[in-house]
Write an enzyme that holds these catalytic residues in place. Structure first.
Site, short mmCIF file in Angstrom:
data_model
loop_
_atom_site.label_atom_id
_atom_site.label_comp_id
_atom_site.label_asym_id
_atom_site.label_seq_id
_atom_site.Cartn_x
_atom_site.Cartn_y
_atom_site.Cartn_z
N SER A 128 3.66 -12.29 -11.82
CA SER A 128 3.72 -13.05 -10.57
C SER A 128 5.16 -13.26 -10.13
O SER A 128 6.05 -13.39 -10.96
CB SER A 128 3.04 -14.40 -10.72
N GLU A 189 -2.74 -21.02 -6.68
CA GLU A 189 -1.82 -20.74 -5.55
C GLU A 189 -2.55 -20.90 -4.20
O GLU A 189 -2.02 -21.49 -3.26
CB GLU A 189 -1.29 -19.32 -5.73
P1 NDP Z 1 0.50 -0.57 -3.85
O1 NDP Z 1 -0.57 -1.47 -4.34
O2 NDP Z 1 0.71 -0.47 -2.40
O3 NDP Z 1 0.24 0.89 -4.43
C1 NDP Z 1 1.06 1.96 -4.08
C2 NDP Z 1 1.40 2.77 -5.30
O4 NDP Z 1 0.21 3.24 -5.94
C3 NDP Z 1 2.21 4.02 -4.93
O5 NDP Z 1 3.14 4.24 -5.96
C4 NDP Z 1 1.13 5.08 -4.87
O6 NDP Z 1 1.62 6.38 -5.06
C5 NDP Z 1 0.30 4.67 -6.05
N1 NDP Z 1 -1.05 5.22 -6.03
C6 NDP Z 1 -2.06 4.89 -5.18
N2 NDP Z 1 -3.17 5.61 -5.48
C7 NDP Z 1 -2.85 6.39 -6.54
C8 NDP Z 1 -3.56 7.34 -7.31
N3 NDP Z 1 -4.85 7.58 -7.07
N4 NDP Z 1 -2.92 7.94 -8.32
C9 NDP Z 1 -1.63 7.66 -8.59
N5 NDP Z 1 -0.90 6.78 -7.89
C10 NDP Z 1 -1.50 6.15 -6.88
O7 NDP Z 1 1.89 -0.93 -4.57
P2 NDP Z 1 2.57 -2.34 -4.81
O8 NDP Z 1 3.89 -2.05 -5.42
O9 NDP Z 1 2.50 -3.21 -3.61
O10 NDP Z 1 1.63 -3.03 -5.91
C11 NDP Z 1 1.38 -2.46 -7.17
C12 NDP Z 1 0.48 -3.39 -7.94
O11 NDP Z 1 1.13 -4.66 -8.04
C13 NDP Z 1 -0.87 -3.68 -7.29
O12 NDP Z 1 -1.83 -3.86 -8.30
C14 NDP Z 1 -0.65 -4.97 -6.56
O13 NDP Z 1 -1.84 -5.72 -6.38
C15 NDP Z 1 0.30 -5.66 -7.47
N6 NDP Z 1 1.14 -6.59 -6.73
C16 NDP Z 1 1.58 -7.64 -7.33
C17 NDP Z 1 2.36 -8.55 -6.68
C18 NDP Z 1 2.82 -9.68 -7.42
O14 NDP Z 1 3.37 -10.62 -6.86
N7 NDP Z 1 2.62 -9.63 -8.70
C19 NDP Z 1 2.77 -8.43 -5.31
C20 NDP Z 1 2.34 -7.22 -4.77
C21 NDP Z 1 1.54 -6.38 -5.47
P3 NDP Z 1 2.10 7.27 -3.77
O15 NDP Z 1 3.49 6.78 -3.47
O16 NDP Z 1 2.08 8.65 -4.25
O17 NDP Z 1 1.14 6.99 -2.68
#
Ligand code: NDP
Length: 478
Positions: A128, A189
């Protein structure tokens, strides 16, 4: 030199976590499905530490020291499974796959069990703190096997937020516990943000205080027992003026709150556990209602309010502060109580003092309050509910008169305060000598022979409602 960790998934969260590892002296192998993101990261930040560029998962794995640590930070859901499926044939027994995204703990339990059969460790890690936290030090909640934590924990601790030199990262418990704790964090939250919204709405509608004036009030509140990241950023948002219109930004934002799912999961899970997380549930529902814009447009036309003018009294702002504080305590109490129930259900040894301490910095609900919560659960005698810890019983008790006044005022004014009022109902429910559940049991026995317990004799009983209405002892099979 081989890398100590590989990161696959280099969108904003993965990229920032990878940079955080590198800035802390670790060599990080980088991979993303589309190579462009890897190259963009290297072009912008390649000089921040030791990175190894890879184009395929096989290449990523080849560049790791053993036991290998591969951190997945891709879109939650199917993509995580698909990355795991591609990784498994490339790894050896004892290697560790880490999922640091916002995965549902049910998926994490399934994945951990599947991979354990293959001799691989799977660690679901709650992270987080958003983008900035990922880069500068998030709050980290790892699950998985204790053995895997020995190989992974020190690295996670190093990149986490710290309070007085202590990391906001500690092994939470086995399998999906890390993601579960992160999910409950998000549930709290939601409630925390909703009670802030209710306070804002009351001050605006009731006291007529403009956002700029409220920004100052929230700034002031942030110096006292409410001190927290969310109160701090509330002051910032309320004080912000829209460049296009010159109006307060909050007045030009559409009043329909989005959600990505963790709040909903918390409520679903609370229902499964029979855990009364009413404040958290109301906050999720409040977002739902805000999103029903079409119905709200009709409601404004056809539903009558019959609002009553009320004298707010001299201390309305302070009353609202106290109502906010009391309601916030309830949402923490409910979230922590849900963790206790989950620990029993899933055989997790969750230490609430440690969990509260992980939330002291780095995460969105970071708050001064968490120091006292940590202390309350570190005491020899653990409270059965946060609100029973002497310091909290006293603090919430002191807020009750203002809390009741504010809710009564809100009701008269027609200002919705679902979490203020459901929190007070929870508080009053906890302290009630008799609840109407006795009547519920009587009704259930009448229409469904569901039986009831008596206050004076052990056993299950049934009244023969459709016969001579005498009571018989019954087996409680319903
Ligand atoms: P996203 O959730 O937007 O995911 C995008 C990434 O996933 C890209 O690297 C994309 O690759 C990859 N991807 C999507 N589909 C596939 C697939 N089938 N195979 C391989 N790669 C894939 O990225 P975020 O950085 O926003 O979030 C990552 C994780 O972190 C999520 O689980 C999200 O919920 C979590 N998160 C946590 C937050 C926090 O505060 N802890 C805040 C925001 C997010 P490509 O570039 O090739 O499309």
């Amino acid at each position: 030199m081989p890398a100590q960790i590989g990161v696959t998934g280099l969108a904003v969260m993965g990229a920032n976590l990878a940079r955080n590892f590198a800035r802390n002296g670790y060599t990080v192998a980088l991979h993303n499905r589309s190579v462009a993101k890897t190259d963009a990261l290297l072009a912008a930040h390649g000089d921040e530490g030791d990175f190894i560029r890879t184009e395929t998962l096989a290449e990523l794995v080849e560049n790791l020291e053993t036991p290998r640590r591969v951190l997945i930070m891709v879109k939650a859901g199917g993509p995580v499974d698909s990355v795991i499926d591609s990784l498994v044939p490339l790894l050896d027994e004892g290697d560790i796959i880490i999922d640091a995204g916002n995965s549902n703990f049910v998926d994490t339990r399934r994945r951990e069990a599947d991979l354990a059969e293959k001799g691989l460790h799977f660690v679901g890690v709650g992270v987080s703190g958003g983008e900035e936290g990922a880069l500068l030090g998030p709050s980290i909640m790892p699950g998985g096997s204790k053995e895997s934590y020995a190989a992974l924990g020190p690295m996670l601790e190093k990149i986490s937020a710290h309070v007085d030199g202590e990391p906001c990262c500690a092994w939470v418990s086995t399998d999906g516990a890390g993601h579960f704790v992160k999910m409950v964090h998000n549930g709290i939250e939601y409630a925390d943000m909703q009670v802030i919204g209710e306070a804002y709405n009351l001050l605006r509608t009731g006291a007529g205080l403009e956002p700029a004036a409220q920004a100052k009030i929230f700034e002031e509140w942030n110096k006292g027992e409410l001190a927290s990241f969310l109160i701090e950023i509330t002051a910032e948002v309320l004080g912000h003026v829209d460049a296009k219109t010159g109006k307060p930004l909050v007045d030009v934002i559409v009043d329909s709150a989005g959600q990505k799912g963790t709040g909903r999961w918390t409520v679903q899970s609370g229902l499964d556990l029979g855990s009364p997380i009413s404040a958290i549930a109301e906050s999720v529902f409040a977002r739902g209602l805000s999103s029903q814009r079409d119905q709200r447009a009709i409601g404004q036309e056809v539903l009558q309010g019959h609002e009553v003018a009320v004298d707010l009294g001299e201390n309305f702002v302070e009353d609202v502060r106290q109502a906010l504080f009391a309601s916030k305590l309830v949402s923490y109490a409910q979230g922590l109580d849900m963790l206790t129930s989950a620990g029993k259900e899933y055989n997790w040894e969750l230490k609430l003092d440690e969990i509260a301490s992980l939330w002291r910095a780095g995460c969105i609900i970071r708050a001064e309050l968490l120091k006292d919560i940590t202390k309350a659960y570190a005491a020899d005698e653990k409270p059965a509910n946060l609100l029973f810890a002497p310091a909290f019983a006293e603090a919430i008790g002191a807020a009750v008169p203002a809390w009741r006044r504010v809710i009564a005022t809100a009701v008269q004014l027609g200002v919705p305060v679902p979490v203020f009022s459901s929190s007070l109902a929870y508080y009053d429910g906890l302290r009630s000598k008799r609840l109407p559940a006795a009547l519920t049991q009587g009704l259930r026995d009448l229409f469904g022979a569901h039986t009831y317990s008596r206050i004076d004799v052990e056993g299950s009983f049934h009244t023969q409602w459709s016969g001579d209405k005498t009571e018989i002892e019954a087996e409680d099979t319903h």
